[in-house]
Structure formats: C-alpha cells, structure tokens
Design a protein around this motif. Structure first.
Motif, mmCIF file in Angstrom:
data_model
loop_
_atom_site.group_PDB
_atom_site.id
_atom_site.type_symbol
_atom_site.label_atom_id
_atom_site.label_comp_id
_atom_site.label_asym_id
_atom_site.label_seq_id
_atom_site.Cartn_x
_atom_site.Cartn_y
_atom_site.Cartn_z
ATOM 1 N N ARG A 25 0.834 -1.204 0.000
ATOM 2 C CA ARG A 25 0.000 0.000 0.000
ATOM 3 C C ARG A 25 0.866 1.249 0.000
ATOM 4 O O ARG A 25 0.622 2.202 -0.742
ATOM 5 C CB ARG A 25 -0.930 -0.007 1.208
ATOM 6 C CG ARG A 25 -1.946 1.096 1.162
ATOM 7 C CD ARG A 25 -3.018 0.891 2.215
ATOM 8 N NE ARG A 25 -3.369 2.190 2.730
ATOM 9 C CZ ARG A 25 -3.423 2.516 4.013
ATOM 10 N NH1 ARG A 25 -3.168 1.620 4.931
ATOM 11 N NH2 ARG A 25 -3.739 3.729 4.379
ATOM 12 N N GLY A 26 1.916 1.245 0.820
ATOM 13 C CA GLY A 26 2.829 2.382 0.854
ATOM 14 C C GLY A 26 3.500 2.619 -0.482
ATOM 15 O O GLY A 26 3.584 3.755 -0.953
ATOM 16 N N ASP A 27 3.958 1.535 -1.119
ATOM 17 C CA ASP A 27 4.591 1.664 -2.434
ATOM 18 C C ASP A 27 3.613 2.220 -3.467
ATOM 19 O O ASP A 27 3.978 3.076 -4.284
ATOM 20 C CB ASP A 27 5.127 0.309 -2.909
ATOM 21 C CG ASP A 27 6.323 -0.178 -2.108
ATOM 22 O OD1 ASP A 27 6.922 0.625 -1.362
ATOM 23 O OD2 ASP A 27 6.658 -1.377 -2.226
ATOM 24 N N ALA A 28 2.372 1.737 -3.429
ATOM 25 C CA ALA A 28 1.362 2.220 -4.377
ATOM 26 C C ALA A 28 1.040 3.694 -4.125
ATOM 27 O O ALA A 28 0.858 4.467 -5.073
ATOM 28 C CB ALA A 28 0.098 1.364 -4.292
ATOM 29 N N LEU A 29 0.981 4.092 -2.867
ATOM 30 C CA LEU A 29 0.718 5.499 -2.541
ATOM 31 C C LEU A 29 1.845 6.398 -3.038
ATOM 32 O O LEU A 29 1.597 7.491 -3.568
ATOM 33 C CB LEU A 29 0.538 5.669 -1.033
ATOM 34 C CG LEU A 29 -0.780 5.161 -0.460
ATOM 35 C CD1 LEU A 29 -0.694 5.048 1.060
ATOM 36 C CD2 LEU A 29 -1.932 6.070 -0.865
ATOM 37 N N VAL A 30 3.090 5.954 -2.880
ATOM 38 C CA VAL A 30 4.236 6.751 -3.357
ATOM 39 C C VAL A 30 4.179 6.875 -4.875
ATOM 40 O O VAL A 30 4.368 7.965 -5.425
ATOM 41 C CB VAL A 30 5.575 6.124 -2.900
ATOM 42 C CG1 VAL A 30 6.755 6.795 -3.587
ATOM 43 C CG2 VAL A 30 5.712 6.229 -1.389
ATOM 44 N N LYS A 31 3.897 5.772 -5.564
ATOM 45 C CA LYS A 31 3.822 5.809 -7.032
ATOM 46 C C LYS A 31 2.694 6.730 -7.481
ATOM 47 O O LYS A 31 2.844 7.494 -8.427
ATOM 48 C CB LYS A 31 3.629 4.395 -7.586
ATOM 49 C CG LYS A 31 3.660 4.339 -9.088
ATOM 50 C CD LYS A 31 5.016 4.806 -9.592
ATOM 51 C CE LYS A 31 5.051 4.860 -11.095
ATOM 52 N NZ LYS A 31 6.292 5.457 -11.585
ATOM 53 N N ARG A 32 1.540 6.658 -6.775
ATOM 54 C CA ARG A 32 0.422 7.521 -7.150
ATOM 55 C C ARG A 32 0.797 8.990 -6.948
ATOM 56 O O ARG A 32 0.483 9.835 -7.782
ATOM 57 C CB ARG A 32 -0.830 7.155 -6.348
ATOM 58 C CG ARG A 32 -2.049 7.959 -6.786
ATOM 59 C CD ARG A 32 -3.343 7.418 -6.260
ATOM 60 N NE ARG A 32 -3.502 7.679 -4.836
ATOM 61 C CZ ARG A 32 -4.613 7.396 -4.165
ATOM 62 N NH1 ARG A 32 -5.641 6.834 -4.769
ATOM 63 N NH2 ARG A 32 -4.693 7.658 -2.871
ATOM 64 N N ALA A 33 1.499 9.293 -5.864
ATOM 65 C CA ALA A 33 1.940 10.679 -5.630
ATOM 66 C C ALA A 33 2.888 11.131 -6.732
ATOM 67 O O ALA A 33 2.788 12.266 -7.218
ATOM 68 C CB ALA A 33 2.599 10.797 -4.260
ATOM 69 N N GLU A 34 3.808 10.257 -7.140
ATOM 70 C CA GLU A 34 4.730 10.598 -8.235
ATOM 71 C C GLU A 34 3.954 10.939 -9.507
ATOM 72 O O GLU A 34 4.274 11.907 -10.197
ATOM 73 C CB GLU A 34 5.676 9.437 -8.522
ATOM 74 C CG GLU A 34 6.757 9.221 -7.503
ATOM 75 C CD GLU A 34 7.612 7.997 -7.817
ATOM 76 O OE1 GLU A 34 7.256 7.201 -8.713
ATOM 77 O OE2 GLU A 34 8.642 7.840 -7.153
ATOM 78 N N LEU A 35 2.949 10.112 -9.810
ATOM 79 C CA LEU A 35 2.154 10.359 -11.009
ATOM 80 C C LEU A 35 1.379 11.673 -10.906
ATOM 81 O O LEU A 35 1.322 12.438 -11.870
ATOM 82 C CB LEU A 35 1.192 9.198 -11.257
ATOM 83 C CG LEU A 35 1.822 7.913 -11.762
ATOM 84 C CD1 LEU A 35 0.828 6.758 -11.697
ATOM 85 C CD2 LEU A 35 2.342 8.094 -13.176
ATOM 86 N N LYS A 36 0.794 11.923 -9.754
ATOM 87 C CA LYS A 36 0.051 13.171 -9.559
ATOM 88 C C LYS A 36 0.953 14.370 -9.785
ATOM 89 O O LYS A 36 0.573 15.338 -10.454
ATOM 90 C CB LYS A 36 -0.545 13.231 -8.156
ATOM 91 C CG LYS A 36 -1.724 12.314 -7.942
ATOM 92 C CD LYS A 36 -2.179 12.361 -6.496
ATOM 93 C CE LYS A 36 -3.355 11.441 -6.240
ATOM 94 N NZ LYS A 36 -3.770 11.470 -4.819
ATOM 95 N N LEU A 37 2.135 14.311 -9.222
ATOM 96 C CA LEU A 37 3.064 15.439 -9.354
ATOM 97 C C LEU A 37 3.565 15.575 -10.782
ATOM 98 O O LEU A 37 3.805 16.681 -11.262
ATOM 99 C CB LEU A 37 4.232 15.282 -8.386
ATOM 100 C CG LEU A 37 3.851 15.355 -6.909
ATOM 101 C CD1 LEU A 37 5.042 14.992 -6.034
ATOM 102 C CD2 LEU A 37 3.312 16.734 -6.557
ATOM 103 N N GLY A 38 3.709 14.436 -11.470
ATOM 104 C CA GLY A 38 4.157 14.467 -12.856
ATOM 105 C C GLY A 38 3.102 15.008 -13.806
ATOM 106 O O GLY A 38 3.424 15.579 -14.850
ATOM 107 N N LEU A 39 1.846 14.842 -13.452
ATOM 108 C CA LEU A 39 0.764 15.311 -14.318
ATOM 109 C C LEU A 39 0.507 16.806 -14.174
ATOM 110 O O LEU A 39 0.340 17.510 -15.140
ATOM 111 C CB LEU A 39 -0.531 14.544 -14.023
ATOM 112 C CG LEU A 39 -0.569 13.139 -14.579
ATOM 113 C CD1 LEU A 39 -1.759 12.370 -14.030
ATOM 114 C CD2 LEU A 39 -0.632 13.186 -16.094
ATOM 115 N N ASN A 40 0.422 17.263 -12.954
ATOM 116 C CA ASN A 40 0.133 18.673 -12.726
ATOM 117 C C ASN A 40 0.496 19.019 -11.293
ATOM 118 O O ASN A 40 -0.347 18.959 -10.406
ATOM 119 C CB ASN A 40 -1.338 18.974 -12.987
ATOM 120 C CG ASN A 40 -1.632 20.461 -12.950
ATOM 121 O OD1 ASN A 40 -0.901 21.231 -12.329
ATOM 122 N ND2 ASN A 40 -2.699 20.860 -13.598
#
Length: 139
Positions: free
Chosen positions: A54-69
């Motif tokens: 879950r922690g790894d998925a949350l970090v990846k999701r944050a990376e994607l969010k920051l990469g998008l906008n």
C-alpha cells in the motif's frame, strides 16, 4: 495486455491494477496509470494489500500526480505521501521522504521540507535527492 486479462479474471485484486498502472506509466500514459492506481487503492482492492504494498502504491500515485500537474495536485500528493511514510516511518522509503520534502518545498513550508529531507538521509545516508533538497533550503 496480460494485466487486462488478470483484471477480467479477478477485478477486486489490486495486483493487476498496479501492474497495469506501472505498464501504462512506462508507456507514458500517466493519466491512465493514475486511474489504475486509484482503482488499486480503493475499496475493496486496498484491503488485500500489505502495508508495504500500500505504501509503495501510494508513493507511485503521488509521483504520477506530481508528474501530471504539480500545482493542482500537490495537496493530494502530500496526503498520499503522509499516509505512505506513516505506514512505516522506521523502515521508511527515502523516495517517499524526498517527494514529501519537495512537496513541502513547493508549498513554501521550509521546516517541514527540511524535516522530510533529514528523514530521507536517516533512511538512506547516500540519498543525493535528500542532500540536494537540503542544499536548496540552505542553512
């Protein structure tokens, strides 16, 4: 795509959603990757993830969010990263701490940013990202 087959067979299993997200990210389809991670981190899928997963998925999701906008999604990314590091601050993930430090830097909360970069160095003393973050913040 194999992830699509796995999703068809077991739509409540977060693994195929995460696999699909990682594949889409590698292909440059960040918005679709974010949607797949959202599915993996929503009920009932999230219930079957271990804390580390879950922690790894949350970090990846944050990376994607920051990469998008970054500007529009920084608060949402902070929420994900706070949750991720809260799952295991002792073990931790230097990447999560560094991303959180960068988010705080963008939000102009220097002390919080410094604290997260320092945590990253405790977890990984060789982290160049953490050292660069502290250098940007100055003394």
């Amino acid at each position: 795509m194999e992830a699509e087959k796995a999703l068809f067979l077991s739509p409540k299993d977060p693994g195929p959603h995460i696999l699909k997200a990682l594949s889409l990210d590698l292909l440059g389809h960040k918005t679709s990757a974010l949607k797949s991670l959202d599915a993996a981190l929503s009920p009932p899928c999230v219930k079957t993830l271990s804390e580390k997963e879950r922690g790894d998925a949350l970090v990846k999701r944050a990376e994607l969010k920051l990469g998008l906008n970054r500007r529009r999604r920084v608060d949402s990314a902070v929420e994900d990263l706070v949750d991720a590091v809260g799952l295991g601050r002792a073990e931790g993930d230097a990447t999560a701490f560094c991303l959180l430090g960068q988010c705080y830097e963008w939000k102009r909360t220097r002390e919080e940013a410094r604290e997260e970069f320092e945590w990253a160095l405790r977890v990984d003393p060789g982290s160049d990202l953490a050292r660069q973050g502290l250098d940007r913040l100055g003394p």
